[in-house]
Enzyme design. Structure first.
Site, PDB file in Angstrom:
ATOM      1  N   GLY A 175     -16.517   4.809  -3.931  1.00 23.78           N
ATOM      2  CA  GLY A 175     -15.959   5.421  -2.422  1.00 23.78           C
ATOM      3  C   GLY A 175     -15.630   4.529  -1.258  1.00 23.78           C
ATOM      4  O   GLY A 175     -15.357   4.833  -0.117  1.00 23.78           O
ATOM      5  N   GLU A 179       0.975  -1.409   0.088  1.00 18.92           N
ATOM      6  CA  GLU A 179       0.026  -0.052   0.018  1.00 18.92           C
ATOM      7  C   GLU A 179       0.724   1.250   0.042  1.00 18.92           C
ATOM      8  O   GLU A 179       2.024   1.209   0.762  1.00 18.92           O
ATOM      9  CB  GLU A 179      -1.051  -0.037   1.347  1.00 18.92           C
ATOM     10  CG  GLU A 179      -2.187   0.559   0.858  1.00 18.92           C
ATOM     11  CD  GLU A 179      -3.261   0.000   0.034  1.00 18.92           C
ATOM     12  OE1 GLU A 179      -3.257   0.390  -1.099  1.00 18.92           O
ATOM     13  OE2 GLU A 179      -3.468  -1.278   0.573  1.00 18.92           O
ATOM     14  N   HIS A 180       0.473   2.224  -0.859  1.00 16.93           N
ATOM     15  CA  HIS A 180       1.014   3.453  -1.058  1.00 16.93           C
ATOM     16  C   HIS A 180       2.445   3.188  -1.355  1.00 16.93           C
ATOM     17  O   HIS A 180       3.675   3.957  -1.039  1.00 16.93           O
ATOM     18  CB  HIS A 180       1.293   4.106   0.384  1.00 16.93           C
ATOM     19  CG  HIS A 180      -0.184   4.912   0.751  1.00 16.93           C
ATOM     20  ND1 HIS A 180      -0.422   5.935   0.381  1.00 16.93           N
ATOM     21  CD2 HIS A 180      -1.152   4.437   1.582  1.00 16.93           C
ATOM     22  CE1 HIS A 180      -1.568   6.435   0.594  1.00 16.93           C
ATOM     23  NE2 HIS A 180      -1.904   5.490   1.616  1.00 16.93           N
ATOM     24  N   ASP A 203      -4.366   0.507  -9.240  1.00 15.63           N
ATOM     25  CA  ASP A 203      -5.796   0.272  -9.244  1.00 15.63           C
ATOM     26  C   ASP A 203      -6.162  -0.154 -10.823  1.00 15.63           C
ATOM     27  O   ASP A 203      -7.060  -1.164 -10.841  1.00 15.63           O
ATOM     28  CB  ASP A 203      -6.650   1.292  -8.881  1.00 15.63           C
ATOM     29  CG  ASP A 203      -6.506   1.805  -7.471  1.00 15.63           C
ATOM     30  OD1 ASP A 203      -5.919   1.270  -6.892  1.00 15.63           O
ATOM     31  OD2 ASP A 203      -6.759   2.880  -7.338  1.00 15.63           O
ATOM     32  N   SER A 230     -25.138   6.392 -16.445  1.00 13.68           N
ATOM     33  CA  SER A 230     -24.841   5.203 -15.482  1.00 13.68           C
ATOM     34  C   SER A 230     -26.067   5.157 -14.768  1.00 13.68           C
ATOM     35  O   SER A 230     -26.721   6.124 -14.453  1.00 13.68           O
ATOM     36  CB  SER A 230     -23.601   5.773 -14.684  1.00 13.68           C
ATOM     37  OG  SER A 230     -23.512   5.001 -13.600  1.00 13.68           O
ATOM     38  N   GLY A 243     -12.974   2.271  -1.306  1.00 11.54           N
ATOM     39  CA  GLY A 243     -11.737   1.769  -1.373  1.00 11.54           C
ATOM     40  C   GLY A 243     -11.535   0.749  -2.265  1.00 11.54           C
ATOM     41  O   GLY A 243     -10.265  -0.009  -1.992  1.00 11.54           O
ATOM     42  N   GLU A 274      -7.438   9.810 -14.824  1.00 18.45           N
ATOM     43  CA  GLU A 274      -7.504  10.100 -13.323  1.00 18.45           C
ATOM     44  C   GLU A 274      -6.625  11.262 -12.830  1.00 18.45           C
ATOM     45  O   GLU A 274      -7.262  12.105 -11.972  1.00 18.45           O
ATOM     46  CB  GLU A 274      -7.545   8.919 -12.351  1.00 18.45           C
ATOM     47  CG  GLU A 274      -8.012   8.952 -11.042  1.00 18.45           C
ATOM     48  CD  GLU A 274      -8.512   7.826 -10.426  1.00 18.45           C
ATOM     49  OE1 GLU A 274      -9.110   6.896 -11.125  1.00 18.45           O
ATOM     50  OE2 GLU A 274      -8.921   7.709  -9.128  1.00 18.45           O
ATOM     51  N   SER A 313     -13.796   1.771  -7.645  1.00 18.06           N
ATOM     52  CA  SER A 313     -14.916   1.816  -8.492  1.00 18.06           C
ATOM     53  C   SER A 313     -14.332   2.862  -9.598  1.00 18.06           C
ATOM     54  O   SER A 313     -14.808   2.876 -10.644  1.00 18.06           O
ATOM     55  CB  SER A 313     -16.237   2.223  -7.779  1.00 18.06           C
ATOM     56  OG  SER A 313     -16.192   3.865  -7.494  1.00 18.06           O
ATOM     57  N   ASP A 332       2.962   2.055  -5.016  1.00 17.67           N
ATOM     58  CA  ASP A 332       2.946   2.380  -6.363  1.00 17.67           C
ATOM     59  C   ASP A 332       3.634   3.748  -6.918  1.00 17.67           C
ATOM     60  O   ASP A 332       4.656   3.683  -7.846  1.00 17.67           O
ATOM     61  CB  ASP A 332       1.562   2.018  -7.076  1.00 17.67           C
ATOM     62  CG  ASP A 332       0.510   2.868  -6.743  1.00 17.67           C
ATOM     63  OD1 ASP A 332       0.910   3.917  -5.739  1.00 17.67           O
ATOM     64  OD2 ASP A 332      -0.638   2.755  -7.275  1.00 17.67           O
TER      65      ASP A 332
HETATM   66  P1  ADP Z   1     -13.165   4.011  -5.206  1.00 16.58           P
HETATM   67  O1  ADP Z   1     -12.507   4.228  -6.378  1.00 16.58           O
HETATM   68  O2  ADP Z   1     -12.474   3.666  -4.142  1.00 16.58           O
HETATM   69  O3  ADP Z   1     -14.715   3.502  -5.392  1.00 16.58           O
HETATM   70  P2  ADP Z   1     -13.049   6.970  -5.665  1.00 16.58           P
HETATM   71  O4  ADP Z   1     -13.520   8.213  -4.838  1.00 16.58           O
HETATM   72  O5  ADP Z   1     -11.805   6.975  -6.359  1.00 16.58           O
HETATM   73  O6  ADP Z   1     -13.587   5.827  -4.850  1.00 16.58           O
HETATM   74  O7  ADP Z   1     -13.966   6.957  -6.862  1.00 16.58           O
HETATM   75  C1  ADP Z   1     -15.610   6.944  -6.780  1.00 16.58           C
HETATM   76  C2  ADP Z   1     -16.190   7.899  -7.882  1.00 16.58           C
HETATM   77  O8  ADP Z   1     -16.285   7.184  -9.025  1.00 16.58           O
HETATM   78  C3  ADP Z   1     -17.820   8.279  -7.455  1.00 16.58           C
HETATM   79  O9  ADP Z   1     -17.943   9.318  -6.690  1.00 16.58           O
HETATM   80  C4  ADP Z   1     -18.223   8.615  -8.928  1.00 16.58           C
HETATM   81  O10 ADP Z   1     -17.825   9.767  -9.325  1.00 16.58           O
HETATM   82  C5  ADP Z   1     -17.356   7.600  -9.708  1.00 16.58           C
HETATM   83  N1  ADP Z   1     -17.808   6.153 -10.024  1.00 16.58           N
HETATM   84  C6  ADP Z   1     -17.584   5.060  -9.778  1.00 16.58           C
HETATM   85  N2  ADP Z   1     -18.424   4.112 -10.481  1.00 16.58           N
HETATM   86  C7  ADP Z   1     -19.469   4.724 -10.867  1.00 16.58           C
HETATM   87  C8  ADP Z   1     -20.670   4.306 -11.682  1.00 16.58           C
HETATM   88  N3  ADP Z   1     -20.860   3.116 -11.868  1.00 16.58           N
HETATM   89  N4  ADP Z   1     -21.185   5.004 -11.939  1.00 16.58           N
HETATM   90  C9  ADP Z   1     -21.076   6.558 -11.983  1.00 16.58           C
HETATM   91  N5  ADP Z   1     -19.974   7.101 -11.251  1.00 16.58           N
HETATM   92  C10 ADP Z   1     -19.258   6.214 -10.762  1.00 16.58           C
HETATM   93 MG    MG Z   2     -10.873   5.371  -6.599  1.00 18.13          MG
END
Ligand code: ADP
Ligand code: MG
Length: 392
Positions: free
Chosen positions: A122, A33-34, A172, A67, A124, A160, A127, A36
């Protein structure tokens, strides 16, 4: 089948069938972790939870995005006008990938894109990378780019970093694109192309991996991440190294002595964490996945005490899981909330999960969400490629 449902939703939204449906998974990082952004090592695995993307190429240079987890609207953008910071909200992630492809000189244009995800956002579990990488693999095919997995991951990371403005490393996106089912991904962030797949047979060895989503995300995360990154870069510069990855463990004591007090613990974490990745890979290659337990737990202590990115909720989840007999546990992802992983013997999942849930209730925290993870496949096309006969 999920792919059919997503294709049906695409038809209702955009009036025609998609060219295909692709999937890109979320991930948990087992250890590393931390590291990369310090050119170091990590060992993530893909989750069965994934983001599906139904996509159709357009010839008019327009990008239309929807979405199932968004605001209900279709966002429409001309590809030619995409610029960093110009797209607010979730649409910035997919638009950023199209921008990054174009910026790298690839001949890409518009598309209709509909997403539907089972990756918690959100938490971790990345997504954001799943969203980006789904676009990267779909565009690779729709526009015949034939890029490598590592090249697609770099494009997604660039989206990103430069388009959305989040200074994340490459882990990631590498996990989402390049993982394979049944394996963890041994990543060398200095040369992502040379990643290795390490068999991780949880079930065969009578083990389970719990993912405990604490459902908290503390606000200080964003600024703190950038500050930690800068601290590491400053330490490497003071030590005369290209990156902290280049500090051999044997030279750590001397380096700690030479560095300012606020930087020494960061360096200790990065160097010992890279060593933990190497050790975890050795244990897995010996077929001893249970030996990961203590490695996870010492990784958590390092993140808590040296890197200082844990928080009361992640610390509590780790302690409660260990008290209930987990072989090891640690926070995973950037920190300040998010998720914890716990390695447990098969049959102990409920005991450990219940203990963590009870500890959260007793501390007045919101109930955590607990999943059981198996190492899943990386990003891929789900529907048959054009021209092939569909199997009944
Ligand atoms: P993590 O990657 O840990 O889930 P992040 O803050 O890096 O958290 O990313 C989350 C953000 O990615 C959400 O707030 C949204 O903007 C976007 N996101 C992720 N998946 C989707 C989805 N299926 N539809 C719309 N937005 C998404
Ligand atoms: Mg993320």
């Amino acid at each position: 089948m999920r792919a059919d449902r997503v294709a049906d939703a695409f038809r209702r939204l955009f009036g025609d069938a998609p060219d295909g449906v692709w999937a890109a998974p979320g991930r948990v990082n087992l250890i590393g972790e931390h590291t990369d952004y310090n050119d170091g090592f990590a060992l993530p695995m893909a989750l069965p939870q994934s983001t599906l993307l139904a996509a159709r190429r357009r010839t008019d240079g327009r990008l239309r995005l929807h979405s199932a987890q968004g605001d209900g609207r279709i966002t429409e953008l001309p590809v030619a006008s995409l610029a960093p910071g110009s797209v607010k909200g979730w649409a910035g992630y997919p638009a950023g990938v199209v921008w990054a492809l174009a910026e790298a000189g690839h001949p890409v244009a518009g598309a209709d894109l509909h997403f539907d995800s089972t990756v918690p956002t959100g938490a971790g579990l990345s997504s954001s990378a799943a969203l980006e990488c789904a676009v990267a693999v779909a565009y690779d095919e729709l526009y015949g780019l034939r890029l490598s997995g590592a090249a697609l991951a770099r494009i997604a990371q660039r989206a990103e970093n430069a388009f959305v403005g989040v200074p994340c490393g490459i882990m990631d996106q590498m996990a989402s694109v390049c993982c394979t089912a049944g394996s963890a991904l041994h990543l060398d962030a200095r040369s992502p192309e040379h990643h290795r797949h390490v068999p991780f047979d949880l079930r065969g060895q009578g083990l389970r991996l719990l993912v405990i989503d604490t459902r908290v995300a503390h606000d200080l995360g964003d600024g703190a991440y950038a500050a930690l990154r800068q601290g590491c870069e400053r330490a490497a510069a003071l030590l005369g190294l290209p990156a902290l990855r280049d500090l051999p463990p044997a030279e750590l004591p001397r380096a700690l002595h030479a560095l300012p007090a606020e930087l020494a613990p960061l360096v200790r974490h990065v160097v010992t964490e890279n060593a933990r990745v190497a050790e975890a890979v050795s244990r897995l290659r010996e077929g001893n996945a249970a030996a990961l337990g203590p490695i996870l737990t010492s990784g958590h202590a390092s993140l808590r005490d040296d890197y200082r990115v844990s928080c009361p909720e992640t610390d509590l989840a780790v302690t409660a899981a260990l008290d209930a007999g987990a072989l090891g546990a640690r926070m995973t992802g950037g920190g300040f909330g998010g998720s914890v992983i716990a390695l447990v013997r098969a049959g102990r999942e409920d005991v450990v999960g219940d203990r963590v849930t009870a500890a959260f209730a007793a501390a007045g925290h919101r109930a955590p969400r607990i999943l059981t993870a198996t190492p899943a496949a990386g990003a891929r096309r789900l529907t048959p490629p054009p021209g092939s006969e569909r199997q009944p």
